[in-house]
Design an enzyme around this catalytic site. Structure first.
Site, mmCIF file in Angstrom:
data_model
loop_
_atom_site.group_PDB
_atom_site.id
_atom_site.type_symbol
_atom_site.label_atom_id
_atom_site.label_comp_id
_atom_site.label_asym_id
_atom_site.label_seq_id
_atom_site.Cartn_x
_atom_site.Cartn_y
_atom_site.Cartn_z
ATOM 1 N N THR A 1 0.814 -1.211 0.000
ATOM 2 C CA THR A 1 0.000 0.000 0.000
ATOM 3 C C THR A 1 0.849 1.263 0.000
ATOM 4 O O THR A 1 0.472 2.287 -0.577
ATOM 5 C CB THR A 1 -0.956 0.006 1.216
ATOM 6 O OG1 THR A 1 -1.833 -1.126 1.106
ATOM 7 C CG2 THR A 1 -1.788 1.268 1.269
ATOM 8 N N THR B 1 1.100 -4.695 4.058
ATOM 9 C CA THR B 1 0.801 -5.072 5.446
ATOM 10 C C THR B 1 0.062 -6.400 5.577
ATOM 11 O O THR B 1 0.085 -7.023 6.631
ATOM 12 C CB THR B 1 -0.007 -3.971 6.158
ATOM 13 O OG1 THR B 1 -1.230 -3.751 5.445
ATOM 14 C CG2 THR B 1 0.784 -2.681 6.244
ATOM 15 N N ASP B 2 -0.608 -6.858 4.495
ATOM 16 C CA ASP B 2 -1.364 -8.104 4.598
ATOM 17 C C ASP B 2 -0.478 -9.293 4.951
ATOM 18 O O ASP B 2 -0.912 -10.199 5.666
ATOM 19 C CB ASP B 2 -2.102 -8.395 3.286
ATOM 20 C CG ASP B 2 -3.387 -7.593 3.144
ATOM 21 O OD1 ASP B 2 -3.757 -6.887 4.104
ATOM 22 O OD2 ASP B 2 -4.018 -7.659 2.073
#
Length: 331
Positions: free
Chosen positions: A15, A92-93
Site C-alpha cells: 500500500t 501489510t497483509d
C-alpha cells in the site's frame, strides 16, 4: 559534525507504493522507491539513504520463494561496511510473515526494519512517509542492534516474532498481543520499553512451501487434512481451539497425517496464550501430544506455517523440527 549513518531502503511494494487508479477506482502499486522517498521530508537531516527497488507487489502476492530471494538480497546489503541498517517496505497483509521469515533466517546483528502503510498515497492521512521516517530512525539507532528483525509502524517498534496485524484499517494495526511493543520512536529516537525476547535461527537456503494451514471450528471433520496428507503436503499447521483442542472428527484427520509421518504443528486460534496438553478428552491437546504433534507456543497460525516451512527446508528429522518450536518453551 558527525557523519550520518547510511540506511539501505528496499522497496517491495504494498500500500505504501500505491495510488488509486481512476479507471478501476481502487489502489494499485505505481510508485517507485525514489518517488516515495521524495515525500519523506527532512530524512536527510538524520541519515543518508540509498534506495533499492526489489519488487512492486501487493502483500498477498508475496511467496515463500520470493521471501528467500529477499533474504539473500538483504544479506548482501548487510555485508557492506557503509550500511548501518536496512529498511524494507512491504504490503501489510503479509508483512508479519515476511518479517518473521527474515527474523528466522538472517544472522546479522545490524538493524533490519520492516515497515509499510495502511493508507495509499491517494488517501488523506497517507502514513507511508511517517512510517518510513520512524523506520529509518530505528535503523540508525544503536539500540536496535542485535534485536533481530523489527516491525515499525505508527511510531511503534515491535519484535518480528511478536508483531501481528490486528485490524483491517487502523494505523496502529500491528500489535504485540500480551507483551506490548519493544519501544517507540520519540523525537526521532528509539526509546526501549523492554528487553528483546529469545530468538530462533533456522540456517537454511531452502524453504518447503507445501505446508497447509487449517483453522478449527465446531463440527469440522477430517476431509481437508486427509486431502493435504494424500496430495504431497510435507507439513500441516492446525489452529486449534483454546489450549490446543480440536473436534473429534478433525482429530481423525490429524491421526491420519501423523500415521504418514507428516509433521503437525498445533497452535491456538486465540489471539494470545500458548497451547498446552492440559485436557484429556477425545481430540484434546493430550491426544494430539500423544500422536506426536508439535506444540507451537503462542505463535499464530500464519507464523507457525512460516517456521515449519523453514524447518522442513532444513531437516526432515522430527526431533530437530520439534526443537525449533518447543525448546525454551516446553523444555
Amino acid at each position: 559534525m558527525m557523519n550520518k549513518k547510511k540506511v539501505a531502503i528496499v522497496f517491495t511494494g504494498g500500500t505504501i507504493s500505491m495510488t488509486v487508479d481512476e479507471k478501476i477506482g481502487a489502489a494499485i502499486p505505481t510508485l517507485s522507491g525514489e518517488q516515495i522517498m521524495s515525500m519523506v521530508t527532512n530524512i536527510d537531516k538524520v541519515a543518508e539513504v540509498e534506495v533499492f527497488n526489489f519488487d512492486e507487489i501487493p502483500g498477498p502476492h508475496m511467496t515463500p520463494d520470493r521471501m528467500m530471494e529477499l533474504k539473500d538480497y538483504v544479506n548482501i546489503l548487510l555485508l557492506r561496511e557503509d550500511i548501518h541498517g536496512v529498511v524494507i517496505t512491504h504490503g501489510t497483509d503479509s508483512l508479519e510473515e515476511t518479517a518473521y521469515f527474515l527474523d528466522l533466517t538472517i544472522t546479522s546483528i545490524k538493524p533490519i526494519i520492516v515497515t509499510g502503510a495502511m493508507r495509499s498515497s491517494s488517501e488523506l492521512g497517507y502514513d507511508g512517509p511517517s512510517n518510513l521516517s520512524a523506520a529509518v530512525c530505528t535503523a540508525i539507532s544503536d539500540k536496535a542492534v542485535n534485536k533481530g528483525v523489527l516491525v515499525v509502524l505508527n511510531n511503534e517498534v515491535l519484535l518480528a516474532a511478536e508483531a501481528t496485524k490486528t485490524n483491517t484499517l487502523a494505523l496502529n494495526t500491528f500489535q504485540a498481543l500480551g507483551s506490548g511493543p519493544l519501544g517507540v520512536i520519540d523525537c526521532n529516537e528509539l526509546v526501549l520499553s523492554k528487553d528483546k525476547g529469545t530468538r530462533t535461527i533456522i540456517d537454511t537456503d531452502n524453504v518447503e512451501s507445501m505446508v497447509a494451514l487449517f483453522k478449527s471450528g465446531v463440527g469440522m471433520d477430517a476431509d481437508f487434512i486427509k486431502f493435504a496428507a494424500d496430495n504431497g503436503y510435507k507439513g500441516i499447521v492446525i489452529e486449534a481451539m483454546g489450549r490446543g483442542n480440536i473436534p473429534p472428527h478433525m482429530y481423525e484427520g490429524v491421526k491420519y497425517a501423523r500415521e504418514k509421518d507428516i509433521p503437525v504443528v498445533v497452535v491456538s486460534r486465540c489471539h494470545s496464550g500458548r497451547v498446552f496438553d492440559s485436557y484429556g478428552y477425545l481430540g484434546s491437546g493430550r491426544d494430539l501430544r500423544n500422536l506426536g504433534c508439535i506444540f507451537g507456543g503462542d505463535l499464530p497460525g500464519q507464523k507457525a506455517r512460516i517456521k515449519l516451512m523453514l524447518a522442513l527446508g532444513k531437516t526432515n528429522n522430527l526431533k530437530e523440527i520439534r526443537d525449533f518450536f518447543e525448546q525454551g518453551i516446553y523444555y
